[in-house]
Design an enzyme around this catalytic site. Structure first.
Site, PDB file in Angstrom:
ATOM      1  N   ASP A  87      -8.408   7.055   3.657  1.00  0.00           N
ATOM      2  CA  ASP A  87      -7.866   6.879   2.310  1.00  0.00           C
ATOM      3  C   ASP A  87      -8.180   5.447   1.907  1.00  0.00           C
ATOM      4  O   ASP A  87      -7.543   4.507   2.371  1.00  0.00           O
ATOM      5  CB  ASP A  87      -6.357   7.131   2.316  1.00  0.00           C
ATOM      6  CG  ASP A  87      -5.736   7.008   0.925  1.00  0.00           C
ATOM      7  OD1 ASP A  87      -6.422   6.513   0.005  1.00  0.00           O
ATOM      8  OD2 ASP A  87      -4.562   7.387   0.762  1.00  0.00           O
TER       9      ASP A  87
ATOM     10  N   TYR B  99      -6.582   3.166   6.328  1.00  0.00           N
ATOM     11  CA  TYR B  99      -5.616   3.502   5.287  1.00  0.00           C
ATOM     12  C   TYR B  99      -5.416   2.201   4.526  1.00  0.00           C
ATOM     13  O   TYR B  99      -4.572   1.379   4.860  1.00  0.00           O
ATOM     14  CB  TYR B  99      -4.312   4.007   5.899  1.00  0.00           C
ATOM     15  CG  TYR B  99      -3.235   4.325   4.888  1.00  0.00           C
ATOM     16  CD1 TYR B  99      -3.536   4.984   3.699  1.00  0.00           C
ATOM     17  CD2 TYR B  99      -1.909   3.973   5.124  1.00  0.00           C
ATOM     18  CE1 TYR B  99      -2.553   5.277   2.770  1.00  0.00           C
ATOM     19  CE2 TYR B  99      -0.910   4.269   4.206  1.00  0.00           C
ATOM     20  CZ  TYR B  99      -1.239   4.917   3.036  1.00  0.00           C
ATOM     21  OH  TYR B  99      -0.253   5.208   2.106  1.00  0.00           O
TER      22      TYR B  99
END
Length: 372
Positions: A254, A215
């Site tokens: 992500d 992330y």
């Protein structure tokens, strides 16, 4: 006709002339003047209101046309080009989900920014997990404070690894696997700020490859944390290249970057103004790919979905605000990047576009054949 003239003369005589009228007191005169002024104002206001109303109606018609044109343009921006259909616009996660079964010789890896596990669980999270049944599931922005005890995850995945931030309900990355890894790490070697790394990366080592779930740091509102993003990118590039010299690498999660103008709906208005689409961030991503072999001593990586869909404008993130999902105003921030030499083993890489509503992101999925 004379009688009519006489009647007219009589009516005129009955009406006192100005000289014959009784004089008005100062207060009466003021009231009378105010009445006349008010009457004039009322008349003027009425005319102005009529003119304003016409102007507003004209402006409204123009705005409606402009909005319709803008909406059509935005929808076209988000719908993709001629080589693929538009993405769905549902705002609630379907409860009945099915996907094609994976081949017996394939390993399926899925990645999903869930924008908080607790929130996603209330919005149908389990329906996707059941339907996808990935061999390895990467979850980002989990916002968990302790390793979750969700039966849907514990029963399906015997090997679960959670990177948890020091900040409460912040960031967080989890990698869950049906396959036992050889080793697991949670750090980014060389990065000077351990707290900035914690909760953002999990690396699993398997027999033939590494799986890196991230992330990635966001550049922040007004690009206030762009320097922190640059620092992350600098150390991550060194890290992933080192892994690539040992085994194949599968990097997903992500990644918080839209690599090209095709990867967001409004590239011109966001360039160098919005986190995820700045020159510093896109250049860093391009350096990792090393597509043209600019760094002769470094290996190459492939953005798998983009390689397979070179012209398609499909996205993985749609803000809950401003009806972005309905208008097709999104960003492609979640992806799979793999060692180039692993590319021939990739069977499938897709965005699960219909899986929206439990989070403001859609999952991405990859299938590979051969030994994992």
């Amino acid at each position: 006709m004379p009688p009519k003239r006489a009647a007219a003369s009589k009516r005129k005589a009955e009406t006192p002339s100005e000289d014959e009228q009784e004089p008005l007191s100062p207060s009466d005169a003021q009231s009378s003047q105010e009445e006349r002024t008010a009457k004039k104002r009322k008349t003027t206001a009425s005319k102005t209101k009529t003119a304003t109303g016409k102007a507003k109606r004209t402006a409204a018609k123009g705005a409606s046309k402009a909005m319709a044109a803008s909406s059509q343009s935005q929808s076209q921006n988000g719908a993709g080009t001629d080589d693929g259909p538009a993405q769905p616009t549902n705002k609630v996660l379907p409860t009945h989900i099915s996907f094609p079964e994976k081949g017996e010789d394939a390993v399926r890896v899925a990645a999903w920014n869930i924008c908080g596990l607790a929130a996603a669980q209330k919005k149908g999270f389990k329906y996707y997990v059941e339907a996808e049944d990935a061999d390895i599931l990467i979850l980002t922005e989990t916002k968990v404070n302790n390793p979750p005890a969700d039966p849907e995850l514990t029963n399906r995945y015997p090997y679960r690894y959670w990177a948890i931030s020091d900040k409460k309900t912040y960031a967080g990355t989890g990698v869950l696997s049906k396959i036992e890894p050889l080793s697991v790490t949670y750090d980014l070697p060389g990065h000077p700020d351990k707290s900035a790394v914690k909760g953002r990366i999990v690396t699993l080592e398997f027999e033939s490859c590494y799986v890196v779930g991230t992330y990635v740091t966001n550049a922040g509102t007004g690009l206030k944390t762009l320097d922190a993003k640059k620092e992350w990118n600098e150390h991550f590039e060194v890290y992933i290249r080192d892994l690539d010299t040992r085994k194949h690498v599968i990097w997903s999660g992500d990644l918080n970057v839209a690599p090209t103008a095709l990867d967001l709906a409004n590239p011109k208005t966001n360039w160098n103004k919005t986190p995820g689409y700045t020159e510093a961030e896109t250049n860093s991503f391009a350096r990792i790919l090393n597509t043209k072999g600019e760094d002769a001593d470094a290996g190459k990586f492939v953005d798998v979905w983009r390689q397979r869909h070179p012209d398609l404008r499909h996205y993985t993130y749609f803000s809950y605000r401003f009806n972005c999902r309905e208008k097709g105003l999104g960003w492609r921030l979640d992806m799979f990047v793999v060692s180039e030499r692993l590319g021939e083993r990739v069977r499938m890489c897709e965005i699960r576009s219909e899986i929206y509503g439990a989070s403001d992101h859609c999952p991405v999925v990859l299938e590979l054949v051969g030994t994992f």
